[in-house]
Write an enzyme that holds these catalytic residues in place. Sequence first.
Site, mmCIF file in Angstrom:
data_model
loop_
_atom_site.group_PDB
_atom_site.id
_atom_site.type_symbol
_atom_site.label_atom_id
_atom_site.label_comp_id
_atom_site.label_asym_id
_atom_site.label_seq_id
_atom_site.Cartn_x
_atom_site.Cartn_y
_atom_site.Cartn_z
ATOM 1 N N THR A 85 0.924 -1.141 0.081
ATOM 2 C CA THR A 85 -0.249 -0.015 0.070
ATOM 3 C C THR A 85 0.744 1.339 -0.016
ATOM 4 O OG1 THR A 85 -1.693 -1.216 1.279
ATOM 5 C CG2 THR A 85 -1.781 1.130 1.230
ATOM 6 N N LYS A 106 -7.124 1.118 -3.030
ATOM 7 C CA LYS A 106 -6.826 0.877 -1.516
ATOM 8 C C LYS A 106 -6.885 2.008 -0.276
ATOM 9 C CE LYS A 106 -5.215 -1.778 1.501
ATOM 10 N NZ LYS A 106 -3.990 -2.547 2.169
ATOM 11 N N LYS A 123 0.509 4.779 8.637
ATOM 12 C CA LYS A 123 1.159 5.063 7.230
ATOM 13 C C LYS A 123 -0.044 5.598 6.198
ATOM 14 C CE LYS A 123 1.909 1.717 4.868
ATOM 15 N NZ LYS A 123 1.358 1.048 3.844
#
Length: 293
Positions: free
Chosen positions: A96, A171, A239
């Site tokens: 990701t 995503k 993140k």
Amino acid sequence: MEQIAYLGLGTMGSGMATNLVKAGYPVTVWNRTAEKCDPLVAMGATEASSPAEAAADVNVVMYCLSNDEAVGSVIYSDNGILAGAHSGQIAVDMSTVHPDTSRREAEAYQERGVEFLDAPVFGSKDEAREGGLWVVVGGNEGVFDHMRPVFQALSASVHYMGGTGMGTSMKLVGNLIVAAQMEAVGEALILGKKAGLDLNQVMDVLDVVDFRSPLISGVGRSLVQRDFRTSFALRHMLKDANLIARLAEELRSPIPESAAVRETLKAAVNQGWGEENASALVKALEKQADTML
Ligand code: NA7
């Protein structure tokens, strides 16, 4: 049959590589911490000593790494993938990362005649191990069609989203909802506790009302049991919240709720809970509430 190199055998990558071996693909593995290759080698995979060596003799190079910096290091360093890549290969990034990182990868590979797909996944440790992930893919559609059987070997469903960067965009869109739901479940259970409710009864009701969801149920039940074993690390969720904030700012898209969730995630990571499951964000809320579930 495709010969596949799989790089990055963390929580997610190890499960995916295992399912590729089980599906009968010849798989070469590489991981920065070499011991993590051992279980795959015991199943018949070949171990490479560097990303360049792993990429040298295969048709397909797949990787699932922590973040944008890790991806950069594994691709562009002296012994990185590009040092071993050759024309006609397909590279697939399942990490990701920011969509711009995907687009930079595609450009770098294109100069070497290598096709590229960004293909991050939804699901965590159990889904990776059981081949039950959901893959979202960006890149050339013909390349995607060619790779579909490989994706099917490690997933429950595969979705083509459009050109390069559309997999990683999807995503981030999905994880915006995941993070918001985790925060909402944590806030709701703490409020329920303070109001004197039995939290198992709360979960029984949340499991039948019309807004029930597997995520609310799974996260809620694990919070009530104080089970913070890691299937998706809190530091990765932060993140992703940072990536979502950056993308939203670039695209001038409002994310007030996500901004608040990001503060909770930051507080939890700053407290040292980053290696625990993402649901450990509730501990930051507990601290503010001066109570524990
Ligand atoms: P993990 O379990 O933290 O695994 C991360 C992997 O990335 C692991 O193989 C690491 O190697 C590798 N890594 C991290 N930094 C580097 C650098 N600098 N160079 C080479 N390899 C590196 O994460 P997950 O499997 O849960 O998640 C992976 C991605 O999927 C991530 O983007 C999530 O958001 C979704 P190590 O074993 O530490 O040597």
